[in-house]
Design an enzyme around this catalytic site. Structure first.
Site, PDB file in Angstrom:
ATOM      1  N   LYS A  48       0.932  -1.156   0.147  1.00 21.29           N
ATOM      2  CA  LYS A  48       0.026   0.137   0.095  1.00 21.29           C
ATOM      3  C   LYS A  48       0.772   1.256   0.003  1.00 21.29           C
ATOM      4  O   LYS A  48       0.412   2.369   0.667  1.00 21.29           O
ATOM      5  CB  LYS A  48      -1.047   0.123   1.107  1.00 21.29           C
ATOM      6  CG  LYS A  48      -1.843  -1.215   1.316  1.00 21.29           C
ATOM      7  CD  LYS A  48      -2.471  -1.651  -0.092  1.00 21.29           C
ATOM      8  CE  LYS A  48      -3.354  -0.494  -0.520  1.00 21.29           C
ATOM      9  NZ  LYS A  48      -4.036  -0.982  -1.698  1.00 21.29           N
TER      10      LYS A  48
ATOM     11  N   HIS B 142       7.194  -7.781  -1.882  1.00 22.23           N
ATOM     12  CA  HIS B 142       7.001  -7.020  -0.742  1.00 22.23           C
ATOM     13  C   HIS B 142       8.168  -7.513   0.278  1.00 22.23           C
ATOM     14  O   HIS B 142       8.148  -7.115   1.585  1.00 22.23           O
ATOM     15  CB  HIS B 142       5.811  -7.261  -0.049  1.00 22.23           C
ATOM     16  CG  HIS B 142       4.534  -6.603  -0.695  1.00 22.23           C
ATOM     17  ND1 HIS B 142       4.592  -5.323  -1.180  1.00 22.23           N
ATOM     18  CD2 HIS B 142       3.228  -6.952  -0.960  1.00 22.23           C
ATOM     19  CE1 HIS B 142       3.702  -4.927  -1.814  1.00 22.23           C
ATOM     20  NE2 HIS B 142       2.721  -5.888  -1.796  1.00 22.23           N
TER      21      HIS B 142
ATOM     22  N   LYS C 243      -8.026   6.341  -3.431  1.00 26.02           N
ATOM     23  CA  LYS C 243      -7.794   7.666  -3.597  1.00 26.02           C
ATOM     24  C   LYS C 243      -6.582   8.156  -4.094  1.00 26.02           C
ATOM     25  O   LYS C 243      -6.208   8.899  -4.952  1.00 26.02           O
ATOM     26  CB  LYS C 243      -8.059   8.514  -2.528  1.00 26.02           C
ATOM     27  CG  LYS C 243      -9.185   8.665  -1.979  1.00 26.02           C
ATOM     28  CD  LYS C 243      -9.731   9.551  -0.731  1.00 26.02           C
ATOM     29  CE  LYS C 243     -10.992   9.771  -0.343  1.00 26.02           C
ATOM     30  NZ  LYS C 243     -10.923  10.614   0.808  1.00 26.02           N
TER      31      LYS C 243
END
Length: 352
Positions: A83, A150, A305
């Protein structure tokens, strides 16, 4: 309290879901018995594996990845904390590296019909996500091969560290990274597990208990490597990418030894790539509205967003103060700092 000491106090053992999971090998189940565990964000538990917190299936895939992956000098690795701009950076990297193979950025480009995670596969979720230590055949992949992960730098296979392949790392301020992680997990978490409340998730995050965390260890691993070997690791800031994507994209191209020519710049190639990979463009594509990632969750959840500083709308002043303290304590003296929405907090004062 030190993370390793705290972890030793946690109960050991494997829950019933692990015992009955046919996708986990017996060796993985036995390994989990020996690892400290904590309540998970998306799974019942996460386990402390090689110094970072991980889900059971991730651990199994990472072990296979470490044992079998053979890097090539031409490989490109996109590495991130979850993220922190992973999808965007994968798209930009893929489009930049392969810009000479596709004649149009508006028609028939793979990014128009495939999610970036399909084109730049994760080692731990796609390439090595098997349950029987099966080693995939990567010989027919188009070169340069581009992968995502990751996994912290310290736990990457030795072949990646020793080869001349390139690693691009993107780092996002921990406030927005936390918020994006919490909202994302709430959307994709199995209904059988209760959702983590904001306050509980925040406390876990500040202790480092989050997938592939502690976040500070993850960031510092790639940060220090980028300083020691700048030709090996390029360290990007999400906030810098948002502020001037053209400048950062040119840095990426130069780092990957495929710089944009003056002719490409004047003909609008950089602008075309930026538009193709923009949040607005990707969010409206059919594949990203209705497709799924590895049958795991819907692609639409990857696009919320993409803003800087949205965490100010969720975190209380006391929470912001606590996380600021954690960041300053963990990153003190490293030279790593973050630019965050001024209404929230300004962290550190030792810019690179």
């Amino acid at each position: 309290m030190a993370l390793t000491y705290f972890a030793k106090l946690q109960p050991s053992g494997v829950d019933e879901a692990i015992e009955e999971d046919e996708k986990l090998s017996q060796a993985t189940k036995e390994l989990l018995l020996s690892l400290p565990r904590e309540k998970g964000w998306r799974t019942p538990y996460v386990y402390l594996f090689q110094g970072f917190w991980c889900q059971p299936h991730e651990i199994q895939a990472i072990i296979t990845f470490q044992k079998h992956f053979q890097a090539k000098d031409s490989d490109v690795l996109v590495a991130t904390v979850p993220k922190s701009g992973t999808t965007w950076l994968k798209a930009l990297t893929f489009a930049t590296v392969n810009r000479h193979h596709f004649s149009s950025f508006t028609k028939n480009h793979p990014l128009l019909t495939f999610n970036p995670h399909d084109l730049v596969p994760f080692f731990e979720y796609t390439v090595y996500a098997q349950n029987d230590d099966k080693v995939p055949d990567l010989s027919d992949m188009h070169e340069p091969r581009i992968f995502g992960t990751h996994v912290p730098f310290a736990s990457l296979p030795s072949s990646i560290k020793e080869a001349n392949c390139k690693v691009i790392y993107i780092c996002r301020n921990p406030f927005d990274t936390f918020l994006s992680s919490w909202i994302f997990i709430k959307k994709i978490k199995p209904g059988s597990l209760p959702a983590l409340q904001l306050e509980e998730a925040f406390e876990m995050y500040c202790r480092g208990v989050i997938g592939f965390g502690p976040f500070w260890t993850h960031m510092l691993g790639y940060w220090k490597e980028s300083i020691e070997r700048p030709n090996k690791v390029l360290f990007l800031m999400y906030e810098d990418l948002k502020e001037d994507v053209t400048l950062q994209l040119k840095r990426v191209a130069e780092f990957l030894d495929c710089p944009f020519t003056l002719e490409e710049e004047s003909s609008g190639v950089i602008d075309d790539i930026i538009k193709l990979c923009s949040f607005e463009k990707m969010k409206e594509l059919e594949i990203n509205k209705y497709g799924t990632f590895a049958r795991n969750f819907e692609n639409k959840y990857l696009f919320r967003k993409g803003e800087v500083g949205d965490s100010v709308n969720y975190l209380s002043p006391s929470m912001a103060e606590k996380l600021t303290k954690v960041i300053k304590e963990k990153l003190d003296g490293s030279g790593l700092s973050f630019r965050i929405n001024s209404t929230l907090v300004q962290v550190a004062s030792d810019p690179r």
